[in-house]
Design a protein around this motif. Structure first.
Motif, PDB file in Angstrom:
ATOM      1  N   ILE B 239       2.609   0.800   7.252  1.00 37.68           N
ATOM      2  CA  ILE B 239       3.708   1.521   7.891  1.00 37.68           C
ATOM      3  C   ILE B 239       3.350   2.989   8.085  1.00 37.68           C
ATOM      4  O   ILE B 239       3.161   3.439   9.217  1.00 37.68           O
ATOM      5  N   LEU B 240       3.237   3.730   7.008  1.00 37.71           N
ATOM      6  CA  LEU B 240       2.935   5.145   7.154  1.00 37.71           C
ATOM      7  C   LEU B 240       1.574   5.357   7.791  1.00 37.71           C
ATOM      8  O   LEU B 240       1.343   6.316   8.520  1.00 37.71           O
ATOM      9  N   GLY B 241       0.689   4.414   7.548  1.00 34.90           N
ATOM     10  CA  GLY B 241      -0.662   4.537   8.075  1.00 34.90           C
ATOM     11  C   GLY B 241      -0.755   4.276   9.570  1.00 34.90           C
ATOM     12  O   GLY B 241      -1.781   4.542  10.185  1.00 34.90           O
ATOM     13  N   LYS B 242       0.316   3.749  10.152  1.00 39.01           N
ATOM     14  CA  LYS B 242       0.252   3.408  11.578  1.00 39.01           C
ATOM     15  C   LYS B 242       1.105   4.324  12.424  1.00 39.01           C
ATOM     16  O   LYS B 242       1.295   4.068  13.620  1.00 39.01           O
ATOM     17  N   ARG B 243       1.667   5.352  11.800  1.00 43.32           N
ATOM     18  CA  ARG B 243       2.384   6.362  12.601  1.00 43.32           C
ATOM     19  C   ARG B 243       1.782   7.704  12.262  1.00 43.32           C
ATOM     20  O   ARG B 243       1.326   7.938  11.162  1.00 43.32           O
ATOM     21  N   LEU B 403      -4.435   9.468   6.281  1.00 39.21           N
ATOM     22  CA  LEU B 403      -3.813   8.767   7.417  1.00 39.21           C
ATOM     23  C   LEU B 403      -4.009   9.525   8.733  1.00 39.21           C
ATOM     24  O   LEU B 403      -3.944  10.736   8.735  1.00 39.21           O
TER      25      LEU B 403
END
Lengths: 373, 403, 205
Positions: B239-243, B403
């Motif tokens: 989640i956080l890694g894809k935004r 990230l």
């Protein structure tokens, strides 16, 4: 459908999954260790003895306590004892109260000694009895001595003789002894023949089949089975070929445990274990389909394993009053594997249990899949 | 207000994440049920080992019979024994074989007379393997107390003998004898009062039950941290890694997760505490005094879960790590640190394990509060919390910044 | 300005980006086109600073790292939302994570993307098209200068596409830079100033 390549794929996947493979390795090690029954030597539990008595009987009791075996009893002061309990160095504290001599001489016995015992180990269970017995000895010696001393004509030399005799008596044998006799019940066998290692390994095997069976979670999703059927595949065959690698691995793990156990009928155990893991695989299918994901499985697997294994008597023998659980457990494959270990009739029951769980697993996953549609 | 929003949403996520959180909270119920069912004999007494015992007394001596009645009534009242009188040895042995009693004590003819005459008497105690645990615990208590009682009788004999040598009359010796044996009987009837307890026999108390309850609490609390591990790993990777996110609120997210995880773990205690009261009467005052420790335990396990979740890219990996870490932690509790030849480093780790401190709090402080021990356990937990929090924060921010 | 120089990225032997350089002026719109596997998503991820290139660098208004990320709103191709929360809660949660809580903005986006009917539903109960809209809205919470959108219209019906188009037009009019990847350029091409075609990791044409 190429079931051979499905088997191969699952086999490779299992070997690549080191994290779950380690479970079966651990299971083998622990089961072999249980089967051997060897416990490492332990140092005695340290217990602090504090003498706050203002008279000399307290010192006498402290000496008697310090000469006891079984615990590492050491004399210290209260502050030090409390510090040691606090830092988990001492597992208990015995305090001889300040009025010990006074009370004993008056023939009183209430609250002569204070005990503080930490629930750190089952070993601590006997400390209370030890303290009471030693105190009673001092009490009896003192009171009987005083009664003797009150007899006219008895002098110090006589009292000294009495005390010397008392030391001999209190260290020596007793007039009253109790002999323990083991009575084997009709359906019972000696402790050595219950093959704890084999039973525990079977319980671990069930856990392994569940926890490594994340592939079975997909059976409850609906999509997988629908796709298999649409391609003309057989769901039952698919499940059998996919579960075979897991079963083989657990089967191989049994061999060292069986070897160490020295079971008189290893072939019977091997055959019974085959039925056991077949039924366990089917039980795992139902559990995994219900769980739906690894994050739920990690909770369900230990609880289901514990429940099935406890009720089947795999982890520990069912207490006699728990007969109802003995009857309930016939549906669990562990019940029949245990019967096989004890060389009792098991084949028919094991087969029925295997069929039951297979049907339950298949229909359960189909129902869940249909619901999710 | 942004942090509280994060906290609110995080709590909602944790509790709403599939069935996982629900299973984590409800997990104690089947475990407690199984635990209760298999330890029913101990639970019905509430305080310790209960043994059902058949008794065959072939000695018709009035004094002995009176004494036995006193002992039996006392033990039955205390709840440590249930006694079934039987007519003969065969009946008693049969009851043991059939598993209807845990043990059978046979008192042969002339026991009292022989022992009073200075002859050794041996009583027979029968038990079956099925009830070996409680039967042998009771046997140890009976044997040791009868042995000391017998030694007391011998002391009276010795005193009586010495008195006769000094010309005391038969009658006076008998008086001495009677008073002596009365004293011995008196103290034996109230042996428990010596240490401020009660009863004649103290067969083992229930330290193992307290220990088991504590272990149960700790295991359930530990497992309740698993959703935190999983969700943290998934958040950082999936989640956080894809935004495209700055690290600005990562810190807030981290602490929100620690608190929401602790709340989830506290929920398991809500179920566990009434269960503990039902199994074994936990003094309410002690249960309350343990509350600060309960909060600290929840925070410590939550911090540990965050640490593991931050280390692993995959949620499954974090859960496996949690499972193995749990095996190690609980092995540290069950394996005594007194094993001979254990390297000092290993012994220290066992000694300072936060899980051990947790078990100690529940097995000791909740039943018999020793403030110093409680403080020490709290200190170990607090230290572990700080260490896990720092390590977790470092791992979390490192993953976050990458990230 | 977004300035990317000499970007390279490979996944094993597969070269997803081969020495790509790109600039985007403030307020400019660029469409990235190309077949599946041409490297569009990889390039966009590198520009959004969530994927580290093997070589090259990306600067946004002369900034790098966390400071640069504050200037970007990035909507990934995958649906990246908090499944356990409702639509409104997702928007507010994402804005909290970005350090800005803005209920009005959430309200505005809900209306603009026609999500009013399902804004109180949990995300895991929405259809694919509905989730796509929430995915975009979550990216647009917070402050940004550049919009990087990876296939924002995938799985969206005509009405939804119209909403998205209208919203992006307003953003362009407000001066936002835009880089968008799309298979079907028909709807979004009018929003862009130029088109770049990718093939096997480098620009063609």
């Amino acid at each position: 459908m190429n079931y051979a390549s499905i088997f191969k794929g699952r086999w490779l996947a299992l070997f690549r999954d080191i994290t779950s493979l380690f479970i079966i390795l651990l299971a083998v090690i622990v089961s072999v260790w249980i089967e051997k029954g060897s416990m490492p030597d332990e140092t005695a539990m340290f217990v602090a003895v504090v003498n706050e008595d203002t008279g000399e009987l307290g010192e006498h009791l402290a000496d008697v306590l310090l000469s006891e075996n079984g615990f590492d009893l050491r004399l210290t002061d209260r502050d030090e004892a409390v510090k040691m309990i606090a830092s988990n160095k001492a597992h208990g504290m015995i305090v001889i109260r300040p009025d010990f001599t006074e009370k004993v001489r008056a023939g009183a016995y209430e609250k002569l000694v204070e005990t503080t015992i930490m629930a750190d180990s089952y070993d601590m269970n006997t400390l209370g009895e030890l303290v009471i017995n030693d105190t009673v000895k001092i009490w009896m010696e003192e009171l009987i001595g005083r009664k003797l001393g009150a007899v006219s004509g008895i002098d110090e030399a006589d009292l000294q003789a009495f005390r010397e005799n008392a030391v001999e008596v209190l260290h020596g044998g007793s007039l009253l002894d109790v002999n323990a006799n083991l009575v084997a019940d009709r359906s019972d066998t000696d402790e050595e023949q219950t093959f704890s290692g084999l039973r525990w390994y079977a319980a671990f095997a069930l856990f392994y089949l569940m926890i490594s069976g994340t592939w079975m979670c997909a059976y409850g999703s609906g999509g997988l089975l629908k796709r298999v059927r649409s391609k003309g595949g057989n769901v039952v065959k698919l499940f059998v070929f996919q579960s075979l690698p897991g079963m083989l691995i657990t089967y191989m793990g049994l061999l060292p445990v069986l070897l160490v156990s020295g079971h008189p009928k290893p072939v019977q155990v091997l055959a019974a274990f085959l039925l056991y893991i077949a039924a366990s695989s089917a039980m795992s299918l139902l559990v995994c389909a219900l769980a739906g994901s690894f994050s739920n499985l990690v909770f369900l697997a230990p609880v289901v394993t514990m429940a099935a294994s406890l009720v089947s008597g795999m982890l520990c023998k069912l207490p006699d009053w728990a007969r109802v659980w003995d009857y309930v457990s016939v549906i669990f494959p562990g019940h029949w594997f245990y019967a096989a270990i004890l060389q009792e009739d098991h084949v028919a029951g094991a087969l029925v249990a295997t069929v039951f769980w297979f049907l339950a697993g298949m229909s359960g996953s189909l129902l869940l899949g249909n619901r999710k549609k | 207000m942004s942090f509280f929003s994060l906290l609110f949403y995080d709590i909602k996520r944790l509790l709403g994440h599939g069935k996982t959180a629900l299973i984590a909270i409800l997990l104690p119920l089947p475990v407690v049920f199984l635990f209760a069912v298999f330890l029913l004999p101990m639970l019905s007494a509430g305080k310790g080992v209960v043994v059902s015992c058949a008794l065959c007394n072939e000695d018709t001596n009035e004094t002995l019979t009176k004494l036995l009645d006193l002992v039996i009534n006392s033990e039955v009242e205390q709840g440590t024994a249930i006694v079934y009188p039987v007519k003969d040895v065969e009946s008693g042995k049969r009851l043991v074989e059939e598993g209807r009693v845990a043990a059978f004590l046979h008192i042969p003819e002339n026991t009292y007379q022989d022992s009073m005459n200075g002859r050794q008497v041996v009583l027979d105690y029968y038990y079956s393997p099925a009830h070996a645990f409680e039967a042998l615990t009771f046997y140890t208590a009976v044997k040791s107390s009868l042995s000391v009682f017998g030694q007391g009788i011998r002391l009276v004999y010795v005193a009586g003998g010495l008195a006769m040598e000094h010309g005391l009359t038969q009658e006076d010796v008998l008086t001495l004898w009677r008073e002596g044996t009365d004293d011995i009987i008196r103290i034996h009837m109230h042996r428990g009062k010596i240490i401020g307890s009660g009863g004649v026999f103290l067969p083992g108390a229930d330290y193992h039950l307290r220990f088991a309850i504590a272990l149960l609490f700790t295991v359930c609390a530990y497992f309740a941290a698993f959703p935190v591990m999983y969700l943290t790993s998934v958040d950082l990777t999936e989640i956080l890694g894809k935004r495209s996110m700055g690290t600005g609120r990562l810190l807030g997210g981290f602490f929100a997760r620690v608190l929401s995880g602790a709340l989830l773990i506290l929920c398991t205690f809500l179920i566990l505490y009434p269960a503990a009261r039902a199994i074994r009467e936990v003094p309410f005052a002690f249960a309350l005094s343990v509350l600060p420790a309960v909060f600290l335990i929840a925070l410590t396990f939550s911090a540990f879960a965050l640490f593991l979740g931050s280390l692993f890219q995959r949620g499954e990996g974090a859960l496996w790590a949690g499972l193995y870490a749990g095996i190690v932690f609980f092995a540290c509790v069950i394996l005594p640190e007194r094993i001979e030849g254990l390297p000092k480093a290993v012994s220290s780790v066992l000694h300072f394990s936060p899980v051990r401190a947790c078990v100690s709090i529940f097995s000791n402080a909740m039943f018999k509060m020793i403030p110093e021990r409680y403080e020490q356990d709290l200190l170990i937990l607090a230290t572990a919390f700080v260490v896990f929090l720092a390590a977790g924060l470092a791992a979390y921010m490192k993953r976050g910044r990458a990230l | 300005m977004i300035k990317a120089c000499g970007l390279k990225k490979s996944y094993g032997k597969f070269l997803a980006a081969d020495n790509i350089s790109l600039t985007l002026a403030p307020g400019e719109g660029v469409a990235l086109l190309g077949a599946n596997g041409s490297g569009k998503s990889t390039l966009l991820k590198m520009l959004a600073l969530i994927l580290k290139p093997d070589a090259g660098e990306v600067k946004i208004d002369g900034l790098q790292g966390t400071q640069a990320k504050k200037k970007i709103a990035y909507a990934p191709q995958e649906i990246v939302l908090f499944e356990e929360l409702t639509v409104t809660e997702n928007l507010l949660a994402w804005s909290s994570l970005k350090g800005v809580k803005n209920k009005e903005r959430a309200q505005y986006l809900t209306e603009a993307l026609d999500m009013g009917d399902f804004c109180k539903k949990r995300v895991d109960r929405l259809s694919g098209g509905q989730r796509r809209r929430v995915n975009l809205a979550a990216a647009l919470m917070g402050e940004y200068t550049y919009l990087l959108l990876d296939e924002p219209l995938a799985g969206i019906d005509e009405a939804g596409a119209a909403c998205i188009e209208a919203l992006l037009r307003k953003e362009r009019e407000a001066g936002c830079g835009l880089i968008v990847t799309e298979h079907n350029p028909t709807i979004l091409l009018p929003l862009t100033d130029r088109t770049l075609k990718l093939d096997r990791g480098h620009f063609i044409g």
